[in-house]
Design a protein around this motif. Structure first.
Motif, PDB file in Angstrom:
ATOM      1  N   ARG A 271      18.621 -45.730  -6.274  1.00  0.00           N
ATOM      2  CA  ARG A 271      18.859 -44.915  -7.458  1.00  0.00           C
ATOM      3  C   ARG A 271      20.117 -44.063  -7.273  1.00  0.00           C
ATOM      4  NH1 ARG A 271      16.738 -47.500 -11.328  1.00  0.00           N
ATOM      5  NH2 ARG A 271      17.020 -45.719 -12.726  1.00  0.00           N
ATOM      6  N   THR A 272      20.337 -43.608  -6.028  1.00  0.00           N
ATOM      7  CA  THR A 272      21.530 -42.786  -5.779  1.00  0.00           C
ATOM      8  C   THR A 272      22.792 -43.628  -5.970  1.00  0.00           C
ATOM      9  OG1 THR A 272      20.202 -41.589  -4.183  1.00  0.00           O
ATOM     10  CG2 THR A 272      22.562 -41.155  -4.150  1.00  0.00           C
ATOM     11  N   LEU A 273      22.738 -44.844  -5.442  1.00  0.00           N
ATOM     12  CA  LEU A 273      23.877 -45.758  -5.634  1.00  0.00           C
ATOM     13  C   LEU A 273      24.148 -45.959  -7.125  1.00  0.00           C
ATOM     14  CD1 LEU A 273      23.134 -48.493  -2.950  1.00  0.00           C
ATOM     15  CD2 LEU A 273      25.247 -47.172  -3.128  1.00  0.00           C
ATOM     16  N   ARG A 274      23.062 -46.142  -7.854  1.00  0.00           N
ATOM     17  CA  ARG A 274      23.186 -46.378  -9.280  1.00  0.00           C
ATOM     18  C   ARG A 274      23.775 -45.152  -9.972  1.00  0.00           C
ATOM     19  NH1 ARG A 274      19.819 -45.851 -13.438  1.00  0.00           N
ATOM     20  NH2 ARG A 274      20.126 -47.261 -15.202  1.00  0.00           N
ATOM     21  N   ILE A 275      23.402 -43.989  -9.496  1.00  0.00           N
ATOM     22  CA  ILE A 275      23.908 -42.754 -10.101  1.00  0.00           C
ATOM     23  C   ILE A 275      25.412 -42.617  -9.843  1.00  0.00           C
ATOM     24  CG2 ILE A 275      23.812 -40.219  -9.877  1.00  0.00           C
ATOM     25  CD1 ILE A 275      20.729 -40.604  -9.685  1.00  0.00           C
ATOM     26  N   ILE A 276      25.889 -43.131  -8.706  1.00  0.00           N
ATOM     27  CA  ILE A 276      27.335 -43.107  -8.457  1.00  0.00           C
ATOM     28  C   ILE A 276      28.038 -43.839  -9.600  1.00  0.00           C
ATOM     29  CG2 ILE A 276      29.202 -43.832  -6.922  1.00  0.00           C
ATOM     30  CD1 ILE A 276      27.300 -43.675  -4.590  1.00  0.00           C
ATOM     31  N   THR A 277      27.468 -44.977  -9.990  1.00  0.00           N
ATOM     32  CA  THR A 277      28.101 -45.785 -11.035  1.00  0.00           C
ATOM     33  C   THR A 277      27.918 -45.155 -12.411  1.00  0.00           C
ATOM     34  OG1 THR A 277      26.150 -47.135 -11.436  1.00  0.00           O
ATOM     35  CG2 THR A 277      27.637 -47.860  -9.701  1.00  0.00           C
ATOM     36  N   LEU A 278      26.867 -44.342 -12.568  1.00  0.00           N
ATOM     37  CA  LEU A 278      26.595 -43.750 -13.875  1.00  0.00           C
ATOM     38  C   LEU A 278      27.370 -42.458 -14.119  1.00  0.00           C
ATOM     39  CD1 LEU A 278      22.734 -44.116 -14.354  1.00  0.00           C
ATOM     40  CD2 LEU A 278      24.550 -45.339 -15.550  1.00  0.00           C
ATOM     41  N   ALA A 279      27.919 -41.892 -13.026  1.00  0.00           N
ATOM     42  CA  ALA A 279      28.534 -40.571 -13.138  1.00  0.00           C
ATOM     43  C   ALA A 279      29.630 -40.586 -14.193  1.00  0.00           C
ATOM     44  CB  ALA A 279      29.109 -40.155 -11.783  1.00  0.00           C
ATOM     45  N   LYS A 280      29.670 -39.473 -14.936  1.00  0.00           N
ATOM     46  CA  LYS A 280      30.625 -39.429 -16.034  1.00  0.00           C
ATOM     47  C   LYS A 280      32.015 -39.124 -15.525  1.00  0.00           C
ATOM     48  CE  LYS A 280      30.138 -34.547 -17.083  1.00  0.00           C
ATOM     49  NZ  LYS A 280      29.810 -33.538 -18.072  1.00  0.00           N
TER      50      LYS A 280
END
Lengths: 682, 398
Positions: free
Chosen positions: B311-320
Motif C-alpha cells: 500500500r505504501t508503494l502504491r501511495i508513492i504512485t498516488l501522491a499528488k
C-alpha cells in the motif's frame, strides 16, 4: 494558493514508476529471503530446533545451601550433609487433562516405588473438597498445591542411580518432573542420638508465618524438630540462585547469574560421642537385664549432665531409629514405623518428653522440703514399724520390710518408704487455705518439676506437680468431658470422637487429701516428671542448690571456625537447701554402704569416684513397675549426673542402676562391669 | 487547495449524486489494525506471568497506545501534508534539538540514554525523529529537485541525515541511527538521484564498516562499544559462544525453529514461557510469534507487513506531488528497514540492533511513531485521491 514547481508535474512519470517497481522488487526480495529463511528454520529444521528447545530448558534454580554440621564436644561429626538426587514435580506443568495427569503420576509412582493404590486423601487440618480416592503422590501434590501454590513437590527425596538414569533419559515422557541435586542429612553413627537431632524438611505455609522462620523463603529446607529446629537460624545458611541451562540429560550445560549459596554455621554440642554410644548401649543392657527378670521392658531413656553448668553430656532414648533411612521410606512405611503404637514411637525422645512417675528418686525433694519447713532435722529419729497408717489406709514398705528406728541417713540408704510417707503426711496443708499445696509442692517446683526445663530443644513437656488446685481443675475437666460425652451419646458422630477420652481424673470427683501428699512424697500418685527433670534436680543436689538450665548446644562456629555464638548455660535459680550435706550423705550411703539400695550395683567401682545415687521403682496401674536410677559422681574435674529409666523394667536396682554404672564407667574410663542389684525397694 | 468548498461543489455539480468514495486507504488501515491485533495476542501469551496479578498489563497498555495512535493517524490524515514543507527548518531544529536534549536529560535504561521522561509518557526522540527526518529530507530534496543530478545535493542530503544519525548513534542506539541512513538513501532514490551517487554511497558505507569493525580496532581505536561489535558480528557465527553475545540469536533461533508449522501454543512455548527468549515483548517479539504460532503465525504477520509495504508503494504512485512521493518513499524505507532488520535479527540473518518491529513491539514511542507515519501516508492518499478527482474534472472541463 500559488502552485509550487512540483505541483505542475504529472503525478507519475515512467521514471518514477520504474523506481517504485525497483523498490517493490527490493521489498519482494527481502520478504522472499525472510520467508525462505523461516521455511528453512520452522518447517525443514523444526524438529531439530524443537529438540534443542526441550533440552534447552533454562530456569532459575535455587541452590540449596548446605546446612551446618553438627558435631560432638570433641568435634566428631554427628550430622553431616550428603548429596542426593531428589525427584521433584512442578504441579503447574503436569498435564491439564485429569486422566492423563493421573496416568502420568501412576507411571512416575511405579518408577519411584511409591504406592499406586488409590486411597482416601486427607490433608490433616482441612479435608480437600474433592474426596475421590487418589494415589499417594496425587494426594501429596493436591495438598501441596492447596497449601503452598507454585512450589515444587518432592515426589521422592532420595532416589537410586538407576531411577535417576531412567528418568533422565525419558524426560519427554514425564512432563513436569525434574531431577534435582539436594543435600540430605547424613548421620554417620546411625541411631546414636537420633532423637536429639530432629528432622529437616521443606518449610510449610504455616512455618512461613512463624517468627522462628523469619527470612526463610518458600521451598527452603528448614529444621523441623529437635536441635535442627532449635538452632535452625544458625544451621540453615542462605540459599543461592542460579539461572541454569539444562540439557536433555538433566545436566547443566551453562550457568549465568549465580548467587552462591552460603553454607550454614556449624553447631558444636556438649554431647560426648563415646558417652552417648555407651548410654544407648547401657539402655539396651538395662532392658536385657529387665527382660531376664521377666519384666517386659522395651523402652527407656538416659540423661547425663555436667552439674556445674547444665551441659548435656549424653541423652538418649530407646527404642531408637536410624535417621539415614527416613528419606528412602515411603509415606506408608514411615507411618508404620514411626507413627503407629506398635512401632514403639522411636521418634519420641523419652529423656525430654517421657512423662513418668519417678518413685523413690523423688525422695530427695521430700527430704529437702521437710527440712526447709522445719519438720525434721537429719538426726530426727523415726520408728519404722514396716507400715504407715493414714486414716483407714495402710501402706507398707516394699516387701513388708521393717527397719526399726531410722534417721535420714538410713532412710535414704534403705529407701524407707514409711519415713517419707510420714513426711508427706506431715507436709500436707489445708487445701482450702493453700490451693497450690504446701512445702512439698513448693520445693518440687523449685527443683524444676511441673515446668518445661529451659532446654534448647523444642519440647513443651512440663510434667505434673499435683496440688489441691490441680486436682480441682482435673475434676472440673473430667466433669465437662463426661457431660460432652453424655450429650454426644445422642449424636453418633460425636460418640466415637469422645470415646475413652475422658481421663482427666478417676471420676470419683474426690477432693485433695493427705493421701495425695503421701503419694507425692515418694514420687507416686499423680506426680509426673521426665528423666531430664530428674537429672536437673540431682544436679542441684550435687552443686549446692543451683537449678541449671540444661543445654545440648555448646557453641556455633562459622566456616573459618570463628565463634558465632556460645550457648550460655546458667541457672534458673539457686536454692538454699538446709542441711543439704545430710541428703548427699544419704544418697552416698544408698550407693556405697552395706545394705544400701544400690551399693551392690557399684561393687568394685574405683573408690576415687564416690557415687551418690538413689534407686526408684515407679508403680503404674495396669503395667509392670518402671525402673529408675539417678546418681551423681562429684569428681572435681569431670562431675556427672546420670538419670536412667527403663519402662516396665522392674526394680530400680535391677535394670536402671546397672545401666547407670555402665555410663559412669565410660565417662571415667573404667572397665565396664554389669552388676545387677538385688534391692527390692521402691 | 483541493479541499476548498468551491472545489467540492464543483465535484458534486459535475458528478451529480456521487457514490461516497473512501478518501483514505482502507487496506493500510486494515494492515495496521491487524498488526496491532497480532501484537496484542502475542503479548497476551508472552507477558501473562510478567506482572503479578495483572496478566493483561502489557496487552492493555499496548492496545491503549494503538488507540491513541489511531486517533493521531486520523487527525493527521485530515490535514494536507504539503503544508509541512514550509516548516522544514523548524522540524530539523526539533529533530536535532530533541536528540541533543536526550543526551543531557535522558533517563538511562539498559546502559543507554534514549528517553526524555515526561509526565505522561517517555518521549523517545530517536523514534519520533525518524518521521521528522523523512519530512525534512523530503522537503529539502523537493527544494533542490532541479539539481538532483548534482553531487552537491546528494552530499547535503546525506550530511543532514548523518548529523541526526550521529546524535542517535552516540546515545547509543545504532539500530535507529542506521534507519536514518536508510531513510536518506530511499528519499534520494525515489527523487531520482543518479545511480552512481547511490552506488558511491554504498561503497563509502562498506569502507566505513570495514574501518569501524576491522581497521580502527587494529590500530587501537574503538569507535563502537564492545557489545555493539559483538552484536554486529555475532550473527555470523551464532553458536560460537552460546552464553555471551550470540546467546540472544541462538535462543531466538531455537524459539522460532521449535515453533515448526503451527506453533507450540502459549502453554508449551518454553523459550518464551521460561524467559529464555530475551526482550520478548519488544525487540524479539517476532521470535515469540514464531515459537507460539509457528510458520503459520509468522506468515500472517509478514503478510500484514507485505500488505503495508504494498500500500505504501502504491501511495508513492498516488501522491499528488513529489513531496508526497518522497515522504511515502522515506516511510517505506523506514518500515521495510525496520521489519527486515528486526525479523532478520530474530532469524539470524541480520546483526542484533535495537530496532523495534513496527506495531508489534511493545512500546508507546514506536507505536506512536508508526501511526504518525501511517497518518502521513493516509494524508498523501487522501490528497492524491482528491487531486485525481479534480484533475479528472479539469480534463472534462477543458
Amino acid at each position: 494558493m500559488i502552485p509550487s514547481n512540483d505541483d505542475r508535474r504529472t503525478p507519475i512519470t515512467p521514471q518514477m514508476a520504474m523506481r517504485v517497481a525497483i523498490l517493490g522488487g527490493v521489498a519482494f526480495a527481502l520478504f522472499g529471503i525472510v520467508f525462505f529463511r523461516l521455511w528453512f528454520l520452522q518447517v525443514l529444521s523444526g524438529d531439530q530446533y524443537l529438540a534443542q528447545a526441550s533440552s534447552n530448558r533454562t530456569r532459575s534454580v535455587v541452590i540449596q545451601a548446605p546446612r551446618g554440621q553438627v558435631s560432638d564436644r570433641n568435634g566428631r561429626p554427628l550430622v553431616e550433609n550428603r548429596r542426593a538426587v531428589a525427584v521433584m514435580v512442578t504441579p503447574s506443568r503436569l498435564p491439564k487433562d485429569k486422566a492423563k495427569r493421573h496416568a502420568d503420576l501412576v507411571r512416575l509412582s511405579a518408577v519411584l516405588g511409591l504406592s499406586t493404590k488409590p486411597a482416601r486423601c486427607t490433608s490433616g487440618a482441612r479435608d480437600l473438597r474433592d474426596t475421590t480416592p487418589r494415589i499417594d503422590l496425587e494426594c501429596r501434590i493436591d495438598i501441596a498445591v492447596y497449601q503452598l501454590p507454585y512450589a515444587d513437590v518432592t515426589a521422592k527425596g532420595d532416589v537410586s542411580r538407576a531411577v535417576y538414569g531412567y528418568l533422565a533419559e525419558r524426560q519427554q515422557q514425564f512432563p513436569g518432573v525434574s531431577i534435582q541435586d539436594v543435600f540430605l542429612r547424613s548421620y554417620p553413627y546411625g541411631s546414636i542420638g537420633a532423637q536429639l537431632f530432629g528432622t529437616v524438611g521443606q518449610v510449610s505455609a504455616a512455618d512461613l508465618r512463624s517468627p522462628h522462620y523469619r527470612g526463610v523463603k518458600g521451598g527452603s529446607v528448614v529444621g523441623k524438630t529437635g536441635l535442627e529446629y532449635s538452632y535452625d537460624q544458625y544451621l540453615r545458611g542462605v540459599n543461592g540462585a542460579q539461572r541454569i541451562q539444562v540439557n536433555a540429560n538433566g545436566r547443566a550445560t551453562g550457568a549465568q547469574q549465580t548467587v552462591a549459596p552460603k553454607a550454614g554455621n556449624d553447631l558444636r554440642l556438649s554431647i560426648d560421642l563415646g558417652l552417648q554410644k555407651a548410654g544407648q548401649q547401657a539402655l539396651a543392657t538395662g532392658i536385657q537385664l529387665a527382660n531376664g527378670n521377666g519384666n517386659p521392658a522395651d523402652a527407656g531413656a538416659f540423661v547425663a549432665l555436667d552439674p556445674r553448668n547444665g551441659q548435656v553430656l549424653g541423652m538418649g532414648s530407646a527404642p531408637s531409629f536410624d535417621p539415614n533411612t527416613i528419606p528412602k521410606l515411603t509415606r506408608a512405611q514411615y507411618a508404620a514405623k514411626f507413627q503407629s503404637k506398635a512401632g514403639g514411637s522411636p521418634q519420641v525422645d523419652r529423656a525430654t518428653d517421657g512423662l513418668y512417675p519417678v518413685g523413690s528418686t523423688f525422695k530427695v525433694v521430700t527430704a529437702a522440703a521437710a527440712m526447709a519447713a522445719g519438720k525434721i532435722s537429719p538426726g530426727t529419729p523415726y520408728n519404722d514399724s514396716g507400715s504407715f497408717r493414714l486414716g483407714a489406709q495402710v501402706r507398707h514398705n516394699s516387701g513388708n520390710a521393717s527397719y526399726g528406728t531410722v534417721t535420714m541417713h538410713d532412710a535414704f540408704r534403705f529407701s524407707v518408704d514409711t519415713y517419707f510417707y510420714a513426711l508427706g503426711a506431715n507436709l500436707n496443708v489445708d487445701p482450702m487455705r493453700n490451693p497450690n499445696g504446701g512445702a512439698l509442692q513448693l520445693w518440687a517446683r523449685q527443683f524444676g518439676f511441673g515446668k518445661t526445663p529451659a532446654v534448647d530443644l523444642p519440647t513443651s513437656t512440663s510434667g505434673t506437680v499435683p496440688s489441691p488446685r490441680w486436682r480441682n481443675d482435673r475434676n472440673r475437666l473430667q466433669a465437662e468431658c463426661v457431660a460432652d460425652l453424655h450429650k454426644s451419646q445422642r449424636d453418633r458422630k460425636y460418640r466415637r470422637r469422645f470415646k475413652g477420652l475422658c481421663a482427666y481424673a478417676d471420676g470419683s470427683n474426690r477432693m485433695w487429701s493427705a493421701g495425695d501428699n503421701v503419694s507425692l512424697a515418694v514420687g507416686q500418685g499423680d506426680f509426673l516428671a521426665t528423666p531430664l527433670q530428674m537429672a536437673v534436680a540431682y544436679a542441684a543436689i550435687e552443686n549446692g542448690g543451683r537449678v541449671v538450665k540444661p543445654h545440648i548446644g555448646m557453641r556455633v562456629t562459622d566456616a573459618r571456625g570463628g565463634i558465632v555464638t556460645s550457648v550460655a548455660g546458667g541457672s534458673v535459680r539457686t536454692l538454699s537447701i538446709p542441711n543439704l550435706p545430710a541428703i548427699q550423705d544419704g544418697l552416698h550411703a544408698a550407693a556405697s554402704e552395706q545394705g544400701g539400695t544400690s551399693s551392690d550395683v557399684w561393687q568394685g567401682f574405683p573408690s576415687q569416684y564416690q557415687v551418690y545415687g538413689k534407686t526408684g521403682t515407679a508403680q503404674h496401674t495396669n503395667q509392670p513397675d518402671q525402673s529408675w536410677y539417678v546418681c551423681y559422681i562429684p569428681d572435681p574435674v569431670r562431675p556427672i549426673v546420670i538419670a536412667v529409666t527403663i519402662e516396665r523394667g522392674g526394680f530400680g536396682a535391677q535394670a536402671a542402676a546397672p545401666a547407670a554404672r555402665l555410663i559412669a564407667s565410660q565417662w571415667f574410663g573404667v572397665k565396664k562391669v554389669v552388676k545387677a542389684g538385688t534391692s527390692h525397694t521402691l | 487547495m483541493s479541499t476548498t468548498p468551491i472545489q467540492r461543489s464543483v465535484d458534486e455539480a459535475t458528478r451529480g449524486p456521487v457514490r461516497p468514495r473512501l478518501l483514505f486507504d482502507p487496506w493500510l488501515l486494515l494492515a495496521a489494525i491487524g498488526l496491532v491485533a497480532c501484537s496484542a495476542i502475542t503479548l497476551k501469551g508472552a507477558t501473562r506471568t510478567l506482572v503479578p496479578n495483572s496478566p493483561y498489563y502489557f496487552v492493555e497498555r499496548q492496545i491503549g497506545f494503538a488507540v491513541v495512535g489511531l486517533v493521531l493517524m486520523f487527525l493527521i490524515a485530515r490535514f494536507d501534508y504539503s503544508r509541512l514543507r514550509e516548516f522544514k527548518y523548524g522540524l530539523y531544529g526539533l529533530l536535532i534539538g530533541l536528540n541533543v536534549l536526550v543526551l543531557g536529560f535522558g533517563s538511562v535504561s539498559h546502559g543507554s540514554k534514549r528517553w526524555i521522561p515526561l509526565p505522561f509518557f517517555n518521549l523517545q526522540p530517536s523514534e519520533f525523529g525518524k518521521v521528522l527526518l523523512v519530512l525534512v529530507l523530503a522537503a529539502f530534496v523537493v527544494d533542490r529537485s532541479r539539481y538532483l543530478g548534482n553531487r552537491d545535493t546528494t552530499a547535503r542530503v546525506m550530511l543532514l541525515a548523518l548529523a541526526a544519525a550521529a546524535l542517535v548513534i552516540i546515545q547509543p542506539d545504532l539500530g535507529t541511527g542506521l534507519v536514518y541512513v536508510a531513510v536518506a538513501m530511499a528519499v534520494l532514490f525515489v527523487a531520482g538521484a543518479p545511480g552512481r551517487h547511490l552506488g558511491g554511497l554504498i561503497g563509502l558505507f562498506a569502507v566505513a564498516i570495514v574501518l569501524v569493525l576491522v581497521a580502527a580496532p587494529a590500530v587501537g581505536i574503538h569507535p563502537l562499544h564492545q557489545y555493539q561489535v559483538d552484536r554486529l558480528t555475532g550473527f555470523i557465527n551464532p553458536s560460537h559462544d552460546p552464553s555471551q553475545s550470540s546467546y540472544h540469536v541462538n535462543q531466538s533461533l531455537i524459539a522460532i525453529g521449535s515453533g515448526q508449522k503451527t506453533g507450540r501454543g502459549v502453554q508449551h512455548a518454553t523459550q518464551t514461557g521460561l524467559r529464555f527468549l530475551p526482550e520478548q515483548r519488544t525487540d524479539f517479539i517476532f521470535a515469540a510469534v514464531g515459537e507460539t504460532y509457528g510458520f503459520a503465525g509468522a506468515a500472517v504477520v509478514l503478510s500484514l507487513y507485505a500488505l503495508l509495504i504494498w500500500r505504501t508503494l502504491r501511495i508513492i504512485t498516488l501522491a499528488k506531488n513529489l513531496f508526497g512521493a518522497l515522504i511515502a518513499g522515506g516511510i517505506l524505507a523506514m518500515l521495510l528497514w525496520q521489519v527486515f532488520v528486526n525479523v532478520g535479527m530474530t532469524i539470524g540473518i541480520m546483526p542484533i540492533t535495537g530496532v523495534p518491529l513496527p506495531l508489534m513491539s511493545y512500546g508507546g514511542a514506536s507505536v506512536f511513531t508508526t501511526f504518525l507515519a501511517l497518518g502521513l501516508l493516509q494524508s498523501i492518499h487522501v490528497q492524491g485521491r482528491i487531486a485525481q478527482g479534480s484533475k479528472g474534472r479539469s480534463l472534462v472541463l477543458s
